[in-house]
Design an enzyme around this catalytic site. Structure first.
Site, PDB file in Angstrom:
ATOM      1  N   CYS A  77      32.285  -3.915  13.395  1.00  0.00           N
ATOM      2  CA  CYS A  77      31.312  -4.295  12.907  1.00  0.00           C
ATOM      3  C   CYS A  77      33.054  -4.593  11.840  1.00  0.00           C
ATOM      4  O   CYS A  77      33.790  -3.999  12.475  1.00  0.00           O
ATOM      5  CB  CYS A  77      30.828  -2.851  11.679  1.00  0.00           C
ATOM      6  SG  CYS A  77      31.721  -2.347  11.269  1.00  0.00           S
ATOM      7  N   GLN A  82      -4.176   4.639  10.701  1.00  0.00           N
ATOM      8  CA  GLN A  82      -3.968   5.729  10.109  1.00  0.00           C
ATOM      9  C   GLN A  82      -4.666   7.257  10.404  1.00  0.00           C
ATOM     10  O   GLN A  82      -5.012   6.763  11.403  1.00  0.00           O
ATOM     11  CB  GLN A  82      -4.821   5.701   8.331  1.00  0.00           C
ATOM     12  CG  GLN A  82      -3.526   5.296   7.976  1.00  0.00           C
ATOM     13  CD  GLN A  82      -1.893   5.670   7.072  1.00  0.00           C
ATOM     14  OE1 GLN A  82      -1.757   6.382   7.855  1.00  0.00           O
ATOM     15  NE2 GLN A  82      -1.106   4.559   7.220  1.00  0.00           N
ATOM     16  N   GLY A  93       0.789  -1.337  -0.020  1.00  0.00           N
ATOM     17  CA  GLY A  93       0.533   0.033   0.016  1.00  0.00           C
ATOM     18  C   GLY A  93       0.650   1.111   0.122  1.00  0.00           C
ATOM     19  O   GLY A  93       0.419   2.357  -0.644  1.00  0.00           O
ATOM     20  N   CYS A 151      34.986  -1.463  10.389  1.00  0.00           N
ATOM     21  CA  CYS A 151      35.613  -0.621  11.657  1.00  0.00           C
ATOM     22  C   CYS A 151      36.959  -1.656  12.582  1.00  0.00           C
ATOM     23  O   CYS A 151      37.811  -1.097  12.946  1.00  0.00           O
ATOM     24  CB  CYS A 151      35.130   0.190  12.690  1.00  0.00           C
ATOM     25  SG  CYS A 151      33.510   0.788  12.882  1.00  0.00           S
ATOM     26  N   ASP A 165      11.048   0.539  10.954  1.00  0.00           N
ATOM     27  CA  ASP A 165      11.900  -0.045  10.225  1.00  0.00           C
ATOM     28  C   ASP A 165      12.425   1.224   8.859  1.00  0.00           C
ATOM     29  O   ASP A 165      11.243   2.534   9.213  1.00  0.00           O
ATOM     30  CB  ASP A 165      11.284  -0.902   9.061  1.00  0.00           C
ATOM     31  CG  ASP A 165      10.079  -0.143   7.982  1.00  0.00           C
ATOM     32  OD1 ASP A 165       9.145   0.020   8.841  1.00  0.00           O
ATOM     33  OD2 ASP A 165      10.588   0.385   7.065  1.00  0.00           O
TER      34      ASP A 165
HETATM   35 ZN   LIG Z   1      30.880   0.185  12.639  1.00  0.00          ZN
END
Ligand SMILES: [Zn+2]
Length: 377
Positions: free
Chosen positions: A303, A186, A92, A306, A263
């Site tokens: 991560c 809505q 939608g 990094c 999200d």
């Molecule tokens: Zn990172």
């Protein structure tokens, strides 16, 4: 019960959503895998970044490669090699945000031109239920009418009315085994219309509820104010999903107001434009000031980007349009947003969300800094 709250602090909650593909600790950020992939990443990398649930797009998968083809392949999880949870939107949002592709909208459904080949297509509550059943997602969303910010009140009222009408029909439609179905409310930030939508949709008893149409271009103060009074009107025992927020400051603000799931394409899309999300704010890695910068993107991040690479190297990759540059930035940005979310969850469990949020916003260079970049969904 598919959802349980395990800790609260003020309006904020930590919990667990039980799905057919495992438990999802909440608050949960859902990386967007529009076309059955979180762009540039292997599913294992998405998992290692800390995600337990992804968002897939009904609109795109229906047209390419086709939801029936995906059903034949054993469903979306198997097709894309992701064994965690998947939430699919209803399509939608795509239909109603591509307003000039709409041919006809009535109480039965909406007819539009496909962005792929321009041919006419039609979505109804029944057809989007069928598509999502074919995809086999763990959470299916109801077809809703999501107008952009600032439409006349009559249009907003029609959207609320039609969204309820469609939710009632979709609730009765067949679903995949074990599939949860969430209703969407809505009404933008209009107090009367949002309340009406909340009452009507929660009256239909779905497995969870979303606040839709709240990050569609209106000022953020309005968004947060509406979230603050609307979220507590949703049933306490069901998960609450805020559609379309993904900057660190915004995430902390909606979590504080009682939101469990959210999200946004922001972390992944930002990566593809060559920018890193960090505790120093957003860094444009094309910038010459990083040419000799030996530090990682973010000193506090663990991560794979990094862990091993310098800003100087990533700047070089981005400027030379090397694919690894986009991959490393995507890995980092996802990890950053998922870390913020996990940090908030941990803070709620330990009764220190307020201080975690205050410290985080201060480190992020105040809310003002992130406001500028807030609305890229
Ligand atoms: Zn990172």
């Amino acid at each position: 019960m598919s959802f349980r709250v395990t800790a609260t602090e003020g309006a904020a909650r930590a919990g667990v959503l039980q799905t057919a593909h495992g438990e999802v600790p909440t608050p949960a950020f859902m990386p967007v895998g529009t076309k059955a992939t979180v762009k540039t990443l292997h599913p294992e990398e998405v998992r290692e970044a800390g995600a337990s649930i992804l968002l897939g797009n009904t609109y795109h998968l229906h047209f390419r490669p086709g939801d029936e083809l995906i059903a034949e392949a054993g469903g979306l999880h198997r097709f894309m090699g992701w064994d965690g949870a998947i939430l699919t939107d209803s399509g939608g949002y795509q239909v109603f945000s591509l307003r000039d592709t709409i041919l006809e909208a009535d109480d039965e459904g909406v007819t539009f031109r496909s962005v792929y080949d321009g041919s006419p297509a039609r979505f109804t509550p029944e057809s989007v239920a069928r598509i999502q059943a074919n995809l086999g997602s763990d959470v299916a969303m109801c077809l809703d009418v999501c107008p952009p910010a600032g439409v006349p009140r009559q249009e907003l009222e029609d959207a609320v009315r039609r969204t309820t009408l469609w939710a009632r029909r979709q609730r009765e439609a067949p679903r995949a085994p074990g599939q949860l179905v969430f209703g969407i409310t809505q009404g933008a930030s209009d107090p009367e219309l949002r309340r009406r939508s909340l009452e009507e949709i929660t009256g239909l008893d779905f497995d969870g509820y979303a606040l839709g149409g709240l990050s569609v271009g209106e000022p953020r103060d309005l968004t947060l104010e509406a979230t603050a009074w609307a979220a507590p009107l949703l049933p306490e025992v069901k998960p609450r999903y805020f559609m379309g927020i993904g900057d660190a400051a915004g995430i902390l603000e909606v979590i504080e107001r009682g939101i469990d799931m959210f999200d946004c394409v922001l972390p992944t899309r930002t990566a593809r434009t060559g920018s890193a999300l960090t505790w120093e704010g957003r860094l444009n890695m094309r910038n010459a000031r990083f040419a000799r910068d030996e530090r990682p993107l973010d000193e506090r991040c663990g991560c794979p980007a990094c862990d091993r690479f310098s800003r100087a190297y990533i700047r070089h990759l981005v400027n030379q349009q090397e694919l690894l540059g986009i991959r490393l930035l995507t890995l980092h940005n996802l990890r950053f947003v998922l870390d913020v979310t996990a940090g908030a969850r941990d803070a709620i469990e330990n009764g220190r969300l307020a201080s975690f949020k205050a410290e985080s916003l201060e480190r992020l260079g105040t809310l003002e800094n992130s406001k500028k970049n807030a609305w890229n969904r």
